[in-house]
Enzyme design. Structure first.
Site, PDB file in Angstrom:
ATOM      1  N   GLU A  67       3.673  -8.625   0.281  1.00 33.96           N
ATOM      2  CA  GLU A  67       4.547  -8.015   1.297  1.00 33.96           C
ATOM      3  C   GLU A  67       3.771  -7.845   2.609  1.00 33.96           C
ATOM      4  O   GLU A  67       4.325  -7.973   3.682  1.00 33.96           O
ATOM      5  CB  GLU A  67       5.047  -6.662   0.790  1.00 33.96           C
ATOM      6  CG  GLU A  67       6.180  -6.066   1.600  1.00 33.96           C
ATOM      7  CD  GLU A  67       6.488  -4.631   1.213  1.00 33.96           C
ATOM      8  OE1 GLU A  67       5.830  -4.098   0.306  1.00 33.96           O
ATOM      9  OE2 GLU A  67       7.366  -4.040   1.861  1.00 33.96           O
ATOM     10  N   ARG A  97      -4.119  -1.121  -9.358  1.00 38.17           N
ATOM     11  CA  ARG A  97      -3.331  -0.079 -10.033  1.00 38.17           C
ATOM     12  C   ARG A  97      -2.769  -0.549 -11.369  1.00 38.17           C
ATOM     13  O   ARG A  97      -2.481   0.272 -12.247  1.00 38.17           O
ATOM     14  CB  ARG A  97      -2.253   0.454  -9.083  1.00 38.17           C
ATOM     15  CG  ARG A  97      -2.856   1.261  -7.937  1.00 38.17           C
ATOM     16  CD  ARG A  97      -1.806   1.744  -6.961  1.00 38.17           C
ATOM     17  NE  ARG A  97      -1.131   0.688  -6.257  1.00 38.17           N
ATOM     18  CZ  ARG A  97      -1.567   0.129  -5.119  1.00 38.17           C
ATOM     19  NH1 ARG A  97      -2.684   0.547  -4.554  1.00 38.17           N
ATOM     20  NH2 ARG A  97      -0.888  -0.840  -4.557  1.00 38.17           N
TER      21      ARG A  97
HETATM   22  P1  AMP Z   1       4.326  -8.444  -4.289  1.00 38.30           P
HETATM   23  O1  AMP Z   1       3.443  -9.602  -4.607  1.00 38.30           O
HETATM   24  O2  AMP Z   1       4.977  -8.603  -2.948  1.00 38.30           O
HETATM   25  O3  AMP Z   1       5.348  -8.188  -5.392  1.00 38.30           O
HETATM   26  O4  AMP Z   1       3.426  -7.166  -4.133  1.00 38.30           O
HETATM   27  C1  AMP Z   1       3.081  -6.395  -5.224  1.00 38.30           C
HETATM   28  C2  AMP Z   1       1.699  -5.853  -5.098  1.00 38.30           C
HETATM   29  O5  AMP Z   1       1.444  -5.268  -3.839  1.00 38.30           O
HETATM   30  C3  AMP Z   1       1.451  -4.769  -6.126  1.00 38.30           C
HETATM   31  O6  AMP Z   1       0.146  -4.937  -6.671  1.00 38.30           O
HETATM   32  C4  AMP Z   1       1.586  -3.481  -5.352  1.00 38.30           C
HETATM   33  O7  AMP Z   1       0.608  -2.549  -5.782  1.00 38.30           O
HETATM   34  C5  AMP Z   1       1.374  -3.852  -3.893  1.00 38.30           C
HETATM   35  N1  AMP Z   1       2.427  -3.364  -3.005  1.00 38.30           N
HETATM   36  C6  AMP Z   1       3.298  -4.124  -2.290  1.00 38.30           C
HETATM   37  N2  AMP Z   1       4.134  -3.398  -1.562  1.00 38.30           N
HETATM   38  C7  AMP Z   1       3.824  -2.111  -1.823  1.00 38.30           C
HETATM   39  C8  AMP Z   1       4.355  -0.848  -1.383  1.00 38.30           C
HETATM   40  N3  AMP Z   1       5.400  -0.772  -0.517  1.00 38.30           N
HETATM   41  N4  AMP Z   1       3.796   0.283  -1.872  1.00 38.30           N
HETATM   42  C9  AMP Z   1       2.769   0.219  -2.760  1.00 38.30           C
HETATM   43  N5  AMP Z   1       2.224  -0.930  -3.196  1.00 38.30           N
HETATM   44  C10 AMP Z   1       2.738  -2.084  -2.741  1.00 38.30           C
END
Ligand code: AMP
Length: 170
Positions: A95, A58
């Protein structure tokens, strides 16, 4: 226009307990999409940016449009095995799981000012990996832009050494 009202919550996707922030409802609304891009762009109009790094998948949507407006190059940071040429890699935790990101090893030149873009900041691991990749090639992270920040996950704490901005915080 309140952009946060246009983001759709999808509970239990892709796993039980995760509330997925679905940005397709924003993307399909031309006015909202353009407003979001213009807000992301504002801070960088008077700055030199050499490369926008967009994070799969995205981050490509916002990153490509921002690179066009800034008149600079676009660099895709991709999941392992997707890029065809020589790459460098960083591991990170998500996550919902763990993964790695790769960029081509000739995509950023030493001294390049780099803007990193993704749709959402959760725990911060993904953006940190992208920042480290840019730095490994001698780039300087001028900023990290997100459409959405999940404040309760404190991803910001991992990225304190970078200027980071998000348009919507939950
Ligand atoms: P992080 O590394 O934990 O900051 O995760 C960020 C990445 O995971 C981004 O590329 C987001 O598109 C995706 N992502 C993580 N959690 C979500 C969520 N609750 N909703 C949508 N995308 C998420």
């Amino acid at each position: 226009m309140e952009l946060e009202k246009i983001i759709r919550d999808v509970p239990d996707f892709p796993k039980k307990g995760i509330i997925f922030k679905d940005i397709t409802t924003l993307l399909q609304d031309g006015e909202a999409f353009r407003l979001a891009l213009n807000r992301m762009l504002k801070k960088y109009l008077d700055e030199r940016i050499d490369k926008v790094v967009g994070i799969e998948a995205r981050g490509f949507i916002f990153g490509g449009a921002l690179a066009y407006k800034l008149g600079c190059g676009f660099v895709p940071a991709r999941k392992p095995g997707k890029l065809p040429y020589r790459t460098i890699r960083e591991e990170y935790t998500l996550e919902y799981g763990s993964n790695s990101l790769e960029i081509h090893d000739d995509s950023i030149a030493a001294g390049d000012k780099v803007l990193i873009v993704d749709d959402l900041l959760a725990t911060g691991g993904t953006a940190l990996a992208a920042a480290r990749l840019a730095e490994k090639l001698g780039g300087e992270v001028a900023g990290i832009e997100f459409l959405i920040e999940l404040g309760f996950l404190h991803g910001r704490d991992k990225l304190v050494k970078y200027p980071i901005h998000s348009l919507i915080t939950y």
